[in-house]
Scaffold this motif. Structure first.
Motif, PDB file in Angstrom:
ATOM      1  N   GLN A  75       0.679  -1.269  -0.214  1.00 10.94           N
ATOM      2  CA  GLN A  75       0.109   0.123   0.057  1.00 10.94           C
ATOM      3  C   GLN A  75       0.348   0.819  -0.267  1.00 10.94           C
ATOM      4  OE1 GLN A  75      -2.148   0.157   3.354  1.00 10.94           O
ATOM      5  NE2 GLN A  75      -1.335  -0.249   5.172  1.00 10.94           N
ATOM      6  N   GLU A  76       2.038   1.382   0.150  1.00  9.90           N
ATOM      7  CA  GLU A  76       2.982   1.856   0.071  1.00  9.90           C
ATOM      8  C   GLU A  76       3.528   3.060  -1.266  1.00  9.90           C
ATOM      9  OE1 GLU A  76       4.437   4.323   2.704  1.00  9.90           O
ATOM     10  OE2 GLU A  76       3.032   3.725   4.078  1.00  9.90           O
ATOM     11  N   ALA A  77       3.831   1.487  -1.760  1.00  6.90           N
ATOM     12  CA  ALA A  77       4.066   2.052  -2.922  1.00  6.90           C
ATOM     13  C   ALA A  77       2.945   1.964  -3.995  1.00  6.90           C
ATOM     14  CB  ALA A  77       4.894   0.587  -3.675  1.00  6.90           C
ATOM     15  N   THR A  78       2.034   1.285  -4.198  1.00  8.52           N
ATOM     16  CA  THR A  78       0.865   1.383  -5.053  1.00  8.52           C
ATOM     17  C   THR A  78      -0.778   1.382  -4.501  1.00  8.52           C
ATOM     18  OG1 THR A  78       0.279   0.165  -7.075  1.00  8.52           O
ATOM     19  CG2 THR A  78       0.669  -0.550  -4.983  1.00  8.52           C
ATOM     20  N   ARG A  79      -1.590   2.136  -5.508  1.00  9.55           N
ATOM     21  CA  ARG A  79      -2.450   1.889  -4.929  1.00  9.55           C
ATOM     22  C   ARG A  79      -4.048   1.278  -6.276  1.00  9.55           C
ATOM     23  NH1 ARG A  79      -3.867   4.252   0.641  1.00  9.55           N
ATOM     24  NH2 ARG A  79      -2.333   5.073   0.774  1.00  9.55           N
ATOM     25  N   PHE A  80      -4.957   0.396  -5.221  1.00 15.45           N
ATOM     26  CA  PHE A  80      -6.100   0.278  -6.753  1.00 15.45           C
ATOM     27  C   PHE A  80      -6.793   1.023  -7.623  1.00 15.45           C
ATOM     28  CE2 PHE A  80      -5.984  -3.414  -2.959  1.00 15.45           C
ATOM     29  CZ  PHE A  80      -5.225  -4.506  -4.385  1.00 15.45           C
TER      30      PHE A  80
END
Length: 128
Positions: free
Chosen positions: A84-89
């Motif tokens: 969740q630090e690197a990407t989001r849905f």
């Protein structure tokens, strides 16, 4: 001041003084699980809290399986936190609430709707 330095030096030197070796008994040596997978020298079977003391083999096997499961869940939790630090849905978490607007960490507790938490807990309960 000199006395304090001298006392410190004396105390640290005492740590290296030889001590008498005495053979003592240990609950670790007497464990019926000494030959289980994971019991390695020089420690052998390590159970400092005594959780396996007096348990039968079925209970020991269950404890071992549960320990593996909890370790895997903890690893997935760390991966989820890093993810969740690197990407989001893409898309919305709820109506009008995009995933990009949900903060990381404990701040998400107040942003996710109550029905979202119910859904999460129901999913965890179904998997369990």
């Amino acid at each position: 001041m000199k006395t304090a330095v001298f006392a410190t030096l004396l105390a640290s030197a005492a740590a290296f003084a030889p001590s008498a070796n005495k053979a003592g008994s240990s609950a670790l040596m007497a464990s019926p699980y000494e030959n289980e997978i994971g019991a390695l020298p020089p420690i052998g079977f390590w159970d400092p809290a005594g959780l396996s003391r007096g348990k039968d083999e079925a209970t020991f096997a269950r404890y071992r399986a549960v320990e593996l499961k909890h370790g895997r869940v903890a690893q997935l939790a760390v991966l989820g936190y890093v993810f969740q630090e690197a990407t989001r849905f893409p898309g919305d978490l709820a109506s009008g609430l995009p995933f990009a607007d949900v903060p990381n960490g404990l701040a998400a507790l107040t942003v996710v709707p109550v029905l979202g938490w119910v859904q999460i807990l129901a999913t965890v309960g179904a998997v369990e």
